[in-house]
Enzyme design. Structure first.
Site, PDB file in Angstrom:
ATOM      1  N   GLY A 171       0.835  -1.199   0.000  1.00 35.60           N
ATOM      2  CA  GLY A 171       0.000   0.000   0.000  1.00 35.60           C
ATOM      3  C   GLY A 171       0.866   1.244   0.000  1.00 35.60           C
ATOM      4  N   GLY A 172       0.324   2.306   0.613  1.00 38.83           N
ATOM      5  CA  GLY A 172       1.061   3.561   0.649  1.00 38.83           C
ATOM      6  C   GLY A 172       2.373   3.444   1.394  1.00 38.83           C
ATOM      7  N   GLY A 406      23.941  13.368 -29.563  1.00 38.43           N
ATOM      8  CA  GLY A 406      23.312  13.812 -28.319  1.00 38.43           C
ATOM      9  C   GLY A 406      23.828  13.039 -27.126  1.00 38.43           C
ATOM     10  CB  ALA A 407      24.691   9.501 -26.632  1.00 36.10           C
TER      11      ALA A 407
END
Ligand code: HXC
Length: 515
Positions: A171-172, A406-407
């Protein structure tokens, strides 16, 4: 009552509360191969250094029989101790009492030690083993989780926060670990998920076991939620101690320096044989990283997830450094969504805690494909650019082989603020590789007798001209082209020179990180 009697009563009461859920419950846990909450803290801290607080805290729940129920220490052991002689604050949930469930006072105890850690500027370790929100305490339990999340966030980047998962975390409850810097799991003995197998079955019809859904293997290899795992609880806690040995206690300190006895001028001739000159041949980048570091000691983070990017800690001249490297052995070292996320988060951690970054580059580029584009590689890849640009710690870069497009920029190029960049003679710093460039640019003339030969010649000429480190060196985009065996001394000298770097940026509330 005499003083002696009062002391005897205190001792008895202390001893009784320290038994948690009692011998039977403890025995049940032992049969599952689990340690008690206090035994875990004993293993985390240097022997005999743990100081417990709030043992006498009691819950205030009255619903569904809770008023008649005793929950010793309210199901969580809190306090501080020493790890390698340095103070660390911690909590350890006690599953033997009410399944370690989190109620109002349980949460208050965690919040209190977290605030103490923040005031003292000391790391914080949470050992999680809990059935989640204490159902009988309703919204008070939920409010408790909220208070912890809030403090985790305030402490982020101020003190290192580590989460150890040693049982259920559902859960949370998974969000406190999710907010912290590093998550450790025990293989076969812990799990994390937002909604469990039963809910999944009822909503989607999918059948999945606890282990397959949220066990250590799932989070180490598929989700990237966990950073470290080990076969049992003692070895997992040993990993926590090992990680802490690399880290400063808070963001105002430098990481601890250690005399590793490894000379900084040690040259490593074997490095000349690691990277194949043929750009299409793979190798393991860790064979470059280890010989450069003190004692060959590299503590890899998330070694089984996004394996095309390698990140981790080591020491150079005794000083902690963060390593980021492309891994040509996996996906040819391309950068994809997960690799970007992995490196960006690691870079931000190092920057927050004054850990210099060393980047080893060998990447042909971002991974092409619709799965990547539609999965948001633009957004995720931008995290890498952002994290490097934002980092003000000393940034050293070594281009080993491919650094295309870009890399090249993304892997801590000079234009993203690298303080010192060197390249090996095998480096290829260019917009793209020779074959790709030929496909776009090569146009054989109509009277060309042998187009295949012309293509070969064109490609060779391009490779000779562009796929080298010398074009970048000629512009000053790399400071030097170095022999591989000199990598360690060169980096150590640069770190010694730039270690005092200070860089300030314009004041702002915070940037808008491309999450
Ligand atoms: C109160 C709880 C509890 C809980 C366990 N117990 N979880 N009590 N609140 N959340 C109690 C059990 O009643 C039992 O008490 C004891 O702890 C041990 O539990 P068992 O079920 O016997 O143990 P086991 O078989 O090992 O199963 C462990 C378990 C299971 C898988 C964790 O107990 C379970 O499913 N619990 C509920 C999990 C859950 O749904 N939690 C709420 C999640 S939602 P006795 O007295 O019999 O010994 C949540 C919201 C957070 O956490 C939101 C934050 C924003």
């Amino acid at each position: 009552m005499s003083m002696q009697e009062k002391i005897r009563r205190l001792r008895e009461e202390t001893e009784r509360l320290r038994q948690g859920g009692g011998e039977k419950a403890i025995q049940k846990r032992r049969e599952q191969g689990k340690l008690t909450a206090r035994e875990r803290l004993e293993l985390l801290f240097d022997p005999g250094t743990f100081t417990e607080i709030d043992l006498f805290v009691k819950h205030r729940g009255t619903e569904f029989g809770l008023d008649r129920k005793e929950i010793p220490a309210d199901g969580v052991v809190t306090g501080w101790g020493l790890v390698d002689g340095r103070t660390v604050f911690a909590y350890s949930q006690d599953f033997t009492v009410q399944g370690g469930s989190l109620g109002e006072k349980h949460a208050d105890k965690i919040v209190k030690v977290l605030e103490m850690a923040l005031k003292a500027g000391a790391p914080f370790v949470g050992i999680n083993d809990s059935g989640g929100a204490r159902i009988q305490e309703g919204v008070d339990a939920l409010n408790g989780y909220g208070k912890i999340f809030y403090r985790n966030t305030l402490a982020s980047g101020v003190i290192p926060q580590l989460s150890v998962i040693m049982g259920p975390c559902a859960g949370g409850a998974v969000y406190s670990p999710g907010l912290t810097d590093f998550v450790f799991m025990v293989e076969g003995g812990s799990y994390m998920f937002i909604t469990g197998p039963e809910v999944i079955k009822s909503v989607t019809g999918e059948d999945v076991t606890f282990e397959a859904l949220g066990g250590a293997a799932a989070h180490m290899t598929r989700s990237g939620v966990a950073h470290f795992s080990a076969a049992d609880e003692p070895s997992t806690l040993a990993l926590v101690r090992r990680l802490l040995s690399f880290l400063p206690s808070n963001n105002m300190e430098d990481p601890p320096a250690l005399d590793t006895g490894d000379p900084v001028d040690r040259e490593e001739s074997a490095l000349a044989d690691v990277v194949p000159v043929d750009p299409n041949k793979p190798y393991d980048v860790r064979d470059v990283i280890r010989p450069v570091l003190d004692g060959g000691d590299f503590f890899e983070v998330q070694p089984q997830w996004a394996m095309n990017m390698v990140v981790g800690f080591g020491r150079l001249g005794g000083r902690t450094v963060g390593i980021v490297a492309n891994q040509p052995r996996v996906l040819a070292g391309t950068i994809d969504i997960n690799a970007s996320d992995k490196a960006a988060r690691f870079i931000r951690f190092c920057d927050a805690f004054n850990i210099p970054l060393i980047t080893f580059v060998d990447t042909p580029g971002y991974l092409p494909g619709t799965a990547q584009e539609h999965g948001g590689i633009i957004r995720h890849g931008a995290k890498l650019l952002y994290a490097y640009s934002e980092a003000t710690v000393p940034k050293l870069t070594v281009v080993l082989r491919k650094a295309y497009g870009g890399a090249y920029l993304a892997m801590c190029s000079q234009s993203l603020g690298a303080d010192f960049t060197v390249a090996w003679p095998t480096a290829e710093i260019a917009v793209m590789g020779a074959d790709g460039a030929a496909r776009i640019l090569f146009k054989p003339s109509p009277d060309e007798g042998d187009p295949a030969r012309a293509l070969r010649e064109w490609t060779a000429a391009y490779r000779e001209r562009f796929n080298t480190p010398y074009m970048a060196a000629a512009r000053g985009y790399v400071e030097a082209v170095i022999e591989p065996q000199a990598t360690r001394p060169v980096l150590a000298r640069a770190l010694a020179a730039l270690g005092t770097k200070r860089e300030s940026r314009p004041a702002r509330k915070h940037g808008n990180f491309p999450v």
